[in-house]
Design an enzyme around this catalytic site. Sequence first.
Site, PDB file in Angstrom:
ATOM      1  N   ALA A  74       0.796  -1.231   0.000  1.00  0.00           N
ATOM      2  CA  ALA A  74       0.000   0.000   0.000  1.00  0.00           C
ATOM      3  C   ALA A  74       0.826   1.278   0.000  1.00  0.00           C
ATOM      4  O   ALA A  74       0.261   2.366   0.086  1.00  0.00           O
ATOM      5  CB  ALA A  74      -0.938   0.002   1.212  1.00  0.00           C
ATOM      6  N   SER A 132       8.175  -0.961   4.160  1.00  0.00           N
ATOM      7  CA  SER A 132       8.461   0.334   4.771  1.00  0.00           C
ATOM      8  C   SER A 132       7.161   1.125   4.819  1.00  0.00           C
ATOM      9  O   SER A 132       6.435   1.181   3.824  1.00  0.00           O
ATOM     10  CB  SER A 132       9.511   1.097   3.961  1.00  0.00           C
ATOM     11  OG  SER A 132       9.692   2.399   4.462  1.00  0.00           O
ATOM     12  N   TYR A 155       8.055 -13.947 -14.354  1.00  0.00           N
ATOM     13  CA  TYR A 155       7.019 -13.111 -13.734  1.00  0.00           C
ATOM     14  C   TYR A 155       5.645 -13.503 -14.265  1.00  0.00           C
ATOM     15  O   TYR A 155       4.683 -13.640 -13.501  1.00  0.00           O
ATOM     16  CB  TYR A 155       7.306 -11.642 -14.027  1.00  0.00           C
ATOM     17  CG  TYR A 155       6.176 -10.703 -13.691  1.00  0.00           C
ATOM     18  CD1 TYR A 155       5.905 -10.354 -12.372  1.00  0.00           C
ATOM     19  CD2 TYR A 155       5.373 -10.155 -14.698  1.00  0.00           C
ATOM     20  CE1 TYR A 155       4.865  -9.485 -12.061  1.00  0.00           C
ATOM     21  CE2 TYR A 155       4.338  -9.289 -14.402  1.00  0.00           C
ATOM     22  CZ  TYR A 155       4.091  -8.956 -13.083  1.00  0.00           C
ATOM     23  OH  TYR A 155       3.063  -8.098 -12.781  1.00  0.00           O
TER      24      TYR A 155
END
Length: 255
Positions: free
Chosen positions: A14, A39, A161
């Site tokens: 987020a 973080s 990916y």
Amino acid sequence: MERWTGRVALVTGASVGIGAAVARALVQHGMKVVGCARSVDKIEKLAAECQSAGYPGTLIPYKCDLSNEEEILSMFSAIKTLHQGVDVCINNAGLARPEPLLSGKTEGWRTMIDVNVMAVSICTREAYQSMKERNIDDGHIININSMNGHSVVPQSVVHFYSATKYAVTALTEGLRQELREAKTHIRATCISPGLVETGFAFKLHDNDPERAAATYESIRCLKAEDMANAVIYVLSAPPHVQIGDIQMRPTEQIS
């Protein structure tokens, strides 16, 4: 969106991009949003902005490394203690490493598996269990996927990916089937965007910023807010409507 007012949503990844836009939109609609990332500085700043803007909901930053199962479990435990549990889980966090199939580093492959597949699966399991133990029958689990989970583009640096995103496509449909078998009305949705103008390409091509910039300059890209609008659309659907997958590209995108 009225029925979601005051209820709890978890948004992974987020701090920036799509995750930040989704978190903001949910707070604007009155939800209590737990936004997690490795973080939380940027989430704390976003939370302050939401509060200053007078949005009816709240954003609660939570530091969590999604490649570490213990940290994920600790986060869900904290959400249970402080906010009772999760009503909406938005598995947004994802990453890519430029590791081709013929020459890529195992470490890069493993990192993509840990975040793009394992973290999604663990968060999904824990969110469902949180809903189940509180008899929540109208919860929603939304996986932010990618068009790379529906087609393989001829670019070797994203092939692994793409494999992880195909996994998300399968996981979402498998989840939908298991939820039906469990006789619950909890819903599962996959939202698969094409090119979105975020910092994603700069992380993928961290050694070639010019190539990353060119990715976003070639066409008019989707914005993170477009994805947030898609999430709101999904959550706003009537309880009898199951939106399984939204595939959205920039109008100018070919592949």
